[in-house]
Scaffold this motif. Sequence first.
Motif, mmCIF file in Angstrom:
data_model
loop_
_atom_site.group_PDB
_atom_site.id
_atom_site.type_symbol
_atom_site.label_atom_id
_atom_site.label_comp_id
_atom_site.label_asym_id
_atom_site.label_seq_id
_atom_site.Cartn_x
_atom_site.Cartn_y
_atom_site.Cartn_z
ATOM 1 N N PHE A 10 0.834 -1.202 0.000
ATOM 2 C CA PHE A 10 0.000 0.000 0.000
ATOM 3 C C PHE A 10 0.875 1.259 0.000
ATOM 4 N N PHE A 11 1.875 1.285 0.874
ATOM 5 C CA PHE A 11 2.723 2.476 0.982
ATOM 6 C C PHE A 11 3.473 2.744 -0.309
ATOM 7 N N TRP A 12 4.132 1.716 -0.866
ATOM 8 C CA TRP A 12 4.943 1.932 -2.065
ATOM 9 C C TRP A 12 4.080 2.185 -3.291
ATOM 10 N N LYS A 165 15.356 6.569 16.495
ATOM 11 C CA LYS A 165 14.856 5.445 15.709
ATOM 12 C C LYS A 165 15.941 4.387 15.536
ATOM 13 N N ARG A 166 17.151 4.827 15.229
ATOM 14 C CA ARG A 166 18.229 3.856 15.006
ATOM 15 C C ARG A 166 18.562 3.103 16.289
ATOM 16 N N ILE A 173 7.932 4.657 8.578
ATOM 17 C CA ILE A 173 8.368 5.369 7.392
ATOM 18 C C ILE A 173 7.489 6.598 7.205
ATOM 19 N N THR A 174 8.124 7.715 6.843
ATOM 20 C CA THR A 174 7.381 8.943 6.596
ATOM 21 C C THR A 174 7.440 9.315 5.125
ATOM 22 N N LEU A 175 6.422 9.998 4.665
ATOM 23 C CA LEU A 175 6.366 10.505 3.295
ATOM 24 C C LEU A 175 5.792 11.911 3.345
ATOM 25 N N ASN A 176 6.616 12.878 2.878
ATOM 26 C CA ASN A 176 6.209 14.290 2.878
ATOM 27 C C ASN A 176 5.720 14.742 4.251
ATOM 28 N N GLY A 177 6.448 14.295 5.281
ATOM 29 C CA GLY A 177 6.158 14.721 6.643
ATOM 30 C C GLY A 177 5.084 13.922 7.363
ATOM 31 N N VAL A 182 3.881 1.776 8.508
ATOM 32 C CA VAL A 182 4.807 0.892 7.798
ATOM 33 C C VAL A 182 6.149 0.982 8.506
ATOM 34 N N ILE A 183 6.734 -0.156 8.830
ATOM 35 C CA ILE A 183 7.932 -0.173 9.661
ATOM 36 C C ILE A 183 9.178 -0.463 8.831
ATOM 37 N N ALA A 184 10.237 0.299 9.113
ATOM 38 C CA ALA A 184 11.577 -0.023 8.610
ATOM 39 C C ALA A 184 12.426 -0.420 9.810
ATOM 40 N N ARG A 185 13.199 -1.495 9.651
ATOM 41 C CA ARG A 185 14.079 -1.961 10.715
ATOM 42 C C ARG A 185 15.517 -1.608 10.361
#
Length: 258
Positions: A10-12, A165-166, A173-177, A182-185
Amino acid sequence: MMEEIIKHKFFWDLYASIYDENRRHEEYLRNTNLNILKTYFRPGQTLIEIGCGTGIEAKEMIKHGCKVVLTDVSFEMLKVAKTKVGSNAQVINLPAEYIDSFKIKFDGAYSSFGVINCMTNVSSFFQKLHSILKPGSLFIASFINRWYWGDFLFFLFGITNYLKKRLNGWGHITLNGKEYDVIARFYSLNDIKRFSKSYFVIKKVYALPFLLPPAYLKPQERLPEKLFKLLQKLENLINYRFPFNYLGERIIVIFERI
């Protein structure tokens, strides 16, 4: 696992139409990444790209003389990629987690700019990837590093807040603020060594970048051109040397299939 794959799809899909425009500030990193891909992969080889996005790397690798099979979880990303590669490559809507669906053996594989960070079971991925690669073939992957020295500096001066976060090992994950579900590890090089050790040996590691500021700070826009070029020259001298290659904002790893 399936629920998380659907969220990423969905996100991508949502991101696909503006991805190329939003990522123009990454061009200096993509050029480094492409130079490494072209150094290690030879014309005539049949490669699989895992998480091809809009086909930026695939287009260039086809020009390099490689045959490329493009895969991605996002159908919308693949539609954009198809406009770049046309009939010169096969385009398949397939999550990285199901890469073992192929029944052929490839001459090599690559996965650029953080696909590994979007996976829940990286050990399983390496096992599946091993099954579709020829013995001795290469897998070249770039991913967001958990231990980036610059985040401590940027946090200290109030420039970014990525450090939290790190240190947590994950983040949304953010998009345009806007933050999405959706999680990034974030994985360290030692994590990746542990995940891959039964299936691959690591041949070389590069920081992407170590000395230059990361792409999200848009250094080509903020730094004087002469300073940027000087830092880039210095970067090329140290980005593959220990300990710099362990501490980049992203890391490129050259794996050899056992």
